[in-house]
Design an enzyme around this catalytic site. Structure first.
Site: not given
Lengths: 326, 706
Positions: B602, B673
């Site tokens: 992931t 981010e």
């Protein structure tokens, strides 16, 4: 959405009767019409679905190829006859929309799609095409996607189709039928310029329907190319596109066909540039001069001035690709 | 660890539910008697509503109510706000218009289609005032968003001007709209003075508090559900006006009400990334040692609410440089308020900073990667703190080797392939690896199932998946027996899912609660320590149905003695058509220092996601306004382009995979981010290397290169 009636037509006659009444629209793939209904641009009382008429065929004729109006864009783009005789058309179709849309969109529907000008789509903005007399939002607004050829003081929108650019280049003929019978319209004269009536996209009468398109045989198959320049590599309308088709003999151009998309209210055929190239040798210089001729009379607005450079560059690139010079 | 084709880690625990369509998104909860709301948007950018004619709409079949400031009750939470501090948007409590596309009327009907149609029949009249929506016009009229904190000086300001080699440049980034696939939706059910909502929320406890304060309700009266999110990208935290409309409407009609906004409304009702204009000055010695950096940035905010983000903050810390001055200003425009968007602040600022580094490298005739290595920062010069961990050099080495950076030609425009110009670009991404307090509850039952709960969200990265993975490293039971429940405000308090904090914050709580659970079991078993107990035997012996532990975790005070950041270096190859100006990103290598990588499968997906959005930001994304109307002219997914599959090449992901010793017990640093932060600059730098043309205003569309 306003409620409407839905009628599935089983005969051509039934369609013609239905559309003779105001407020009735033909629906085929619906990929553009349904958008118009959702956005509140139109609110038809009735839709007549023509997808069950026997007009899907792609068939050879004595002089060329016939496309039924209901032939799906995806089917036409992969058809063996099309790939053999008119590969330019296949290239143009595959450059358009997405596989999902091409699986729904039809030949006739593609021709009838309307501009994607944002001011046309937004009912809070002025637009002479949507609502004659309200003004043109794009003229002084965000006109990056707009016309450099053939615009009027009323409208600077462009026709969004790729398929139509190829068909315009390939000297196709549109077959329409109305109560008075059939008529044949040269493809280049099917769509119209905005002039004082931007609300009209084409010369199809209100009580007529498209039944098919004929493409005459030609010698362009070996040397044709559809170039589409866009902001991303799939699923975007053309900044400019070029359909180039050449009939070559040795290093000489016997015949040339050239049309552009994303530059005018209709597929923009470049007759003068074609005439210039005929008899000339296949060189980059020939193509550059043709591009220069093609751009005569072009006029840009605040945000689309780049098209004055991109259009000739695209013409040269498409001709190079078509001729094998690239 | 190189990780092109990861085989380690676990696949998404909710993957099957998602791909089979079995999972329920916010707008998919059915309730008996549910009615549907459609919002009418303002069509002017500034002014007041003078009249609303809703007669035609009210008479349409199925219409239940038309709600606006004319009939909505006073909202307790709006009272006493505004006036002194400037105006405040009070949805349905006043007639003020602050932006084009503001929700002004809610039409409720017994079907969605009827509500939409009736909404189109509402006629509103306005007293219009002159508006301004253009950041260029607002440049002279700015405010300091953080007071004195809006300026930073280290050493001498503007020292770059004295350097032997210097560059000055101005960069522009446009509005970026989040454009999540899932439109925002809220279903609200009132029962007396208790309310339950189903919506998408990145910060469930925060949204609960906002609803509590809006209606003056105690915590137990407000329940927020957000089980699954179809994309948010920063837009999913506030209680937006559309949601306030849904809450007010549902309370007024006393029926369960669902409000879904449409794609066009997604542009004006749920935030976006502020556009920015940035000036960079950068100077170095002839051998490439930085002398000074000056970074001046202007962003934008609304007139009725202030939003600010750390556009210049990376410039303060990324490079070893004695003289740095940065300045951040915002200008108030008649637009809806911006919010956090895909690497907020940093993504905007780093595009300018890392483009400028490339310009300086070119001016120095130096390899841009060498310039970065030469100015490697060994400590945080802004905070004067050591890094908790920094493996940026490792990212450079690993990424450059994998990419083949040594084949880059320093001279722009000198490499062609099949008629296309080829260019290489590199850029740094940096993002703070924060951690916030979080509570988790764990219960291990006699049936061998471990259930862990916390009120966090999953906006896509796979929150539950990584939590199960963390727990599986501590509780020795089959991984399929571990369940993680999130998405409800009545679960133990978690921070918002933003700022790359979730794995660090919630993961630490999971780590700690599982460790405490082991201790509890061992105690029962008459042992001490955290060694793997035999859970079911112990429960059986003590005749217990389960053992349950609740634990609050937060970072140690020692963490304050360090500066902690994650790093992502992007190496990008582009092909640029020499005459048409079209750009294709043809190769991407992303090399990351994200601390210990907890679930590579992931994690890799997150890096790929960042690069895909990065391609969009670099080449195609931008919200376009017609300033005459203060209105978007590309407010659809047909006109606002994000990357399509055809635009995305193979993205290779490399992780340093070394634990950070400070931030959390797992040794991880958040990577959500940082995966987009530097990407656009890497593309712009590659385009320069390919063509010799420097594009300083995003996106890099063909018209800027032709």
């Amino acid at each position: 959405m306003k409620q409407f009636q839905y009628q599935r037509a089983s005969t051509q006659q039934g369609v013609l009767e239905a559309i003779s009444k105001p407020g009735t629209k033909i629906i085929a793939g619906g990929t553009n019409l349904v958008d118009h209904m959702k956005h509140g641009l139109i609110a038809p009382d009735k839709l007549v679905d023509i997808t069950h008429l026997p007009l899907k065929g792609i068939t050879p004729t004595k002089t060329g190829l016939h496309l039924g109006t209901l032939a799906l864009n995806s089917v036409v783009s992969e058809d063996a006859l099309v790939l053999q005789k008119q590969p330019l058309l296949s290239m143009a179709l595959k450059a358009g929309a997405s596989p999902q849309l091409r699986n729904m969109a039809t030949v006739g529907g593609n021709m009838m799609q309307r501009t994607r000008c944002t001011y046309f789509y937004d009912t809070t903005m002025p637009c002479n095409k949507r609502e004659p007399g309200t003004g043109c939002g794009a003229m002084e607004g965000y006109n990056r996607m707009h016309a450099i050829f053939g615009a009027s003081a009323q409208c600077i929108a462009v026709h969004p189709s790729d398929m139509c650019v190829a068909l315009a280049a390939l000297d196709a003929t549109v077959i329409v039928v109305g109560k008075k019978g059939q008529r044949h319209i040269p493809f280049t004269e099917f769509h119209r310029l905005p002039d004082d009536h931007p609300e009209l996209d084409n010369h199809l009468a209100k009580d007529e329907m498209i039944i098919g398109v004929d493409i005459p045989d030609n010698n362009f198959a070996k040397n044709s190319y559809y170039l589409k320049v866009r902001d991303r590599q799939s699923y975007a309308f053309a900044l400019v596109s070029v359909a180039a088709a050449l009939d070559l003999s040795g290093g000489t151009i016997k015949k040339a066909r050239l049309a552009m998309g994303g530059v005018a209210h209709k597929p923009w055929r470049l007759f003068e540039a074609e005439k210039f190239m005929e008899g000339k040798s296949v060189t980059e210089e020939t193509f550059k001069q043709a591009a220069q001729i093609a751009l005569q009379g072009a006029k840009a607005y605040e945000y689309n001035a780049f098209k004055l450079k991109l259009a000739p560059a695209s013409i040269v690139e498409a001709l190079k690709q078509a001729s094998g010079l690239a | 660890m190189t990780n092109d084709h990861p085989t380690s880690g676990i696949t998404r625990v909710d993957g099957r539910l998602k791909v089979t369509g079995a999972i329920r998104y916010a707008a998919e909860y059915p309730f008996p008697g549910l009615v549907y709301g459609a919002l009418v948007s303002s069509t002017i950018a500034k002014g007041t509503i003078t009249g609303i004619n809703s007669k035609a709409a009210e008479n349409l079949p199925g219409v239940v109510a038309v709600i606006s400031h004319l009939n909505a009750p006073k909202v307790p939470g709006y009272q006493g706000k505004g006036d002194e501090d400037g105006p405040v948007l009070k949805t349905f409590n006043d007639n003020k218009i602050y932006f084009n596309g503001q929700p002004v009327v809610l039409v409720i009907a017994n079907t969605f289609e009827r509500a939409k149609y009736a909404a189109s029949q509402i006629k509103i009249t306005y007293q219009q005032e002159k508006h301004q929506t253009n950041i260029e016009a607002g440049l002279r009229d700015t405010i300091k968003p953080w007071g004195d904190g809006s300026d930073y000086v280290r050493g001498q300001a503007n020292a770059y001007q004295t350097a032997p080699v210097k560059i000055e440049a101005e960069y522009r980034t446009p509005i970026h709209v989040h454009n999540a696939m899932e439109p925002f939706a809220m279903t609200a059910l009132w029962n007396g003075d208790k309310v339950t909502v189903y919506t998408k929320s990145q910060y469930i406890k925060g949204m609960q508090r906002e609803i509590m304060s809006m209606f003056n309700l105690p915590e137990e009266n407000v329940t927020v559900n957000s089980k699954v999110i179809g994309g948010a990208f920063g837009s999913g935290s506030p209680l937006w006006p559309y949601a306030k409309a849904a809450l007010i409407g549902a309370k007024m009609i006393g029926k369960p009400l669902k409000v879904v906004i449409d794609r066009g409304q997604m542009f004006t009702m749920v935030g976006y990334r502020s556009p920015a204009i940035q000036k960079l000055g950068m100077g170095a010695t002839a051998d490439g040692k930085l002398v000074g950096i000056t970074h001046l940035a202007t962003g934008e905010t609304a007139t009725y609410e202030q939003f600010a983000e750390g556009i210049t903050s990376t410039t303060n810390i990324l490079y070893d440089c004695p003289n740095v001055n940065t300045q951040y200003r915002i200008t108030k425009l008649d637009l809806s308020v911006p919010t956090y968007t895909r690497g907020p602040g940093e993504t905007t600022g780093v595009f300018a900073l890392e483009s400028a580094m490339d310009e300086l490298a070119h001016a120095l005739n130096m390899d841009p990667l060498e310039l970065r290595k030469k100015n490697y920062s060994e400590r945080d010069q802004e905070e004067n703190l050591p890094w908790s961990s920094k493996y940026l050099n490792e990212c450079y080495e690993m990424g450059a080797a994998h990419f083949g950076w040594e084949k880059r030609n320093q001279k722009p425009g000198s490499v062609t392939k099949d008629g296309w110009l080829v260019g290489y670009g590199v850029s740094n991404g940096v993002y703070g690896a924060g951690r916030a307090p979080c509570v988790a509850k764990a219960r291990l039952s006699a049936d061998g199932i471990l259930l862990i709960q916390s009120s966090t969200s999953d906006m896509g990265p796979g929150t539950a998946t990584v939590m199960v993975k963390i727990a599986s490293g501590i509780i020795n039971i089959p991984v399929e027996n571990i369940k993680f429940e999130l998405g409800n405000s009545s679960l133990p308090a978690a921070p918002g899912e933003y700022g790359s904090m979730t794995t660090s914050s919630v993961g630490s709580a999971v780590y700690d609660v599982c460790t405490a659970l082991n201790e509890q079991f061992n105690q029962l078993d008459g042992k001490s320590g955290t060694a793997h107990p035999d859970y079911t035997r112990i429960l059986k012996e003590h005749n217990l149905p389960y053992v349950e532990v609740t634990h609050k975790s937060q970072g140690s005070p020692d963490a304050q003695k360090f500066s902690t950041h994650a790093y992502c270096v992007h190496f990008v190859e582009v092909n640029v058509h020499p005459t048409l100006g079209t750009v294709k990103v043809t190769r991407v290598v992303a090399a990351l220092d994200g601390g210990k990588i907890l679930n590579p499968i992931t994690a890799r997906s997150q890096v790929i996601g960042g690069a895909v959005w990065g391609i969009g930001m670099a080449l195609m994304e931008g919200g376009v306004l017609d300033h005459r109307y203060g209105k978007y002219v590309n407010n659809s997914l047909g006109d606002y382009h994000v990357a399509s599959n055809a635009d995305v090449p193979q993205i290779e992901v490399l992780f340093v995979d070394k634990a950070d010793p400070v931030t959390n017990p797992m040794g991880s640093k958040g990577i959500g981010e940082v995966t987009i932060v530097g990407f656009a600059a890497a593309v712009a730098n590659a385009v320069f290397n390919a063509t010799g043309k420097r594009v300083r205003d995003l996106p890099i569309t063909p018209d800027k290169l032709v």
